[in-house]
Write a protein that holds these residues in place. Structure first.
Motif, mmCIF file in Angstrom:
data_model
loop_
_atom_site.group_PDB
_atom_site.id
_atom_site.type_symbol
_atom_site.label_atom_id
_atom_site.label_comp_id
_atom_site.label_asym_id
_atom_site.label_seq_id
_atom_site.Cartn_x
_atom_site.Cartn_y
_atom_site.Cartn_z
ATOM 1 N N VAL A 6 0.860 -1.175 0.000
ATOM 2 C CA VAL A 6 0.000 0.000 0.000
ATOM 3 C C VAL A 6 0.899 1.228 0.000
ATOM 4 O O VAL A 6 1.813 1.332 0.827
ATOM 5 N N MET A 93 0.417 -5.845 3.234
ATOM 6 C CA MET A 93 -0.886 -5.784 3.909
ATOM 7 C C MET A 93 -1.638 -7.057 3.573
ATOM 8 O O MET A 93 -1.735 -7.437 2.400
ATOM 9 N N CYS A 95 -5.223 -8.376 3.254
ATOM 10 C CA CYS A 95 -6.467 -7.647 3.008
ATOM 11 C C CYS A 95 -7.617 -8.586 2.679
ATOM 12 O O CYS A 95 -7.416 -9.626 2.056
ATOM 13 N N LEU A 112 -9.673 -13.212 8.580
ATOM 14 C CA LEU A 112 -8.397 -12.614 8.198
ATOM 15 C C LEU A 112 -7.312 -12.946 9.215
ATOM 16 O O LEU A 112 -6.199 -13.352 8.854
ATOM 17 N N THR A 127 -4.144 -1.462 12.043
ATOM 18 C CA THR A 127 -5.174 -1.994 11.158
ATOM 19 C C THR A 127 -5.954 -0.832 10.549
ATOM 20 O O THR A 127 -6.211 0.167 11.216
ATOM 21 N N ARG A 128 -6.339 -0.996 9.276
ATOM 22 C CA ARG A 128 -7.115 0.028 8.579
ATOM 23 C C ARG A 128 -8.399 -0.578 8.036
ATOM 24 O O ARG A 128 -8.410 -1.713 7.584
ATOM 25 N N GLU A 129 -9.454 0.198 8.106
ATOM 26 C CA GLU A 129 -10.712 -0.142 7.440
ATOM 27 C C GLU A 129 -10.987 0.949 6.413
ATOM 28 O O GLU A 129 -11.087 2.123 6.777
ATOM 29 N N GLU A 146 -12.941 -2.617 2.998
ATOM 30 C CA GLU A 146 -11.692 -3.366 2.875
ATOM 31 C C GLU A 146 -10.967 -3.292 4.214
ATOM 32 O O GLU A 146 -10.713 -2.202 4.727
ATOM 33 N N GLN A 148 -7.521 -3.965 6.136
ATOM 34 C CA GLN A 148 -6.093 -4.105 5.834
ATOM 35 C C GLN A 148 -5.322 -4.255 7.147
ATOM 36 O O GLN A 148 -5.455 -3.423 8.038
#
Length: 154
Positions: A6, A93, A95, A112, A127-129, A146, A148
């Protein structure tokens, strides 16, 4: 589950705390409203989809610190509530794309994280949303998120 790199991204962001995952929507709405309103007042027309960032790598069920970020494509000044910075690139990442209500995001996270463990990876950052498709008050079955998680091989 896919692995991908990313790129870094300039974001405008603010921090908040959600009491728990079940009662978080009004707080997320307020934080994202604050962020996007500020970006609009700065005259930016092009803004990416919202990103929630969870900086703690240990799972917790209560008083969860979060960051609500709006991807932007040029620098703007920060203020006392919104800061503008470069969200760092991540080499690897893990995902997954989740379609449906936020109430079932936990299942996507479980799958995940199981994949991460079974494939000898470890979580190494925030962590990312990414809310790829979301309309407040819209049909939750049409939401696309998504998730990640930055990982590295053990």
């Amino acid at each position: 589950v896919i692995l991908k790199s990313v790129e870094s991204q300039i974001v405008a962001a603010t921090l908040g705390i959600i009491p728990n995952y079940q009662d978080c929507e009004p707080i997320f709405d307020r934080l994202f409203d604050l962020t996007y309103d500020y970006v609009c007042k700065q005259g930016l027309k092009k803004v990416g989809c919202g990103i929630a960032i969870y900086h703690e790598t240990k799972l917790r069920d209560r008083n969860i610190p979060i960051e609500a970020a709006a991807p932007i494509f040029q620098k703007i000044p920060s203020n006392e509530y919104i800061w503008v910075y470069e969200l760092p690139a991540v080499e690897t990442m893990a995902c997954v794309i989740h379609q449906g209500s936020f109430s079932s995001l936990g299942q996507a996270y479980n799958k995940l994280l199981e994949w991460v463990e079974k494939n000898n990876y470890q979580v190494v950052g925030s962590t990312r949303e990414l809310y790829l498709q979301y309309e407040r008050g819209g049909d939750p079955s049409q939401y696309v998120t998504e998730i990640q998680i930055p990982v590295e091989k053990i």
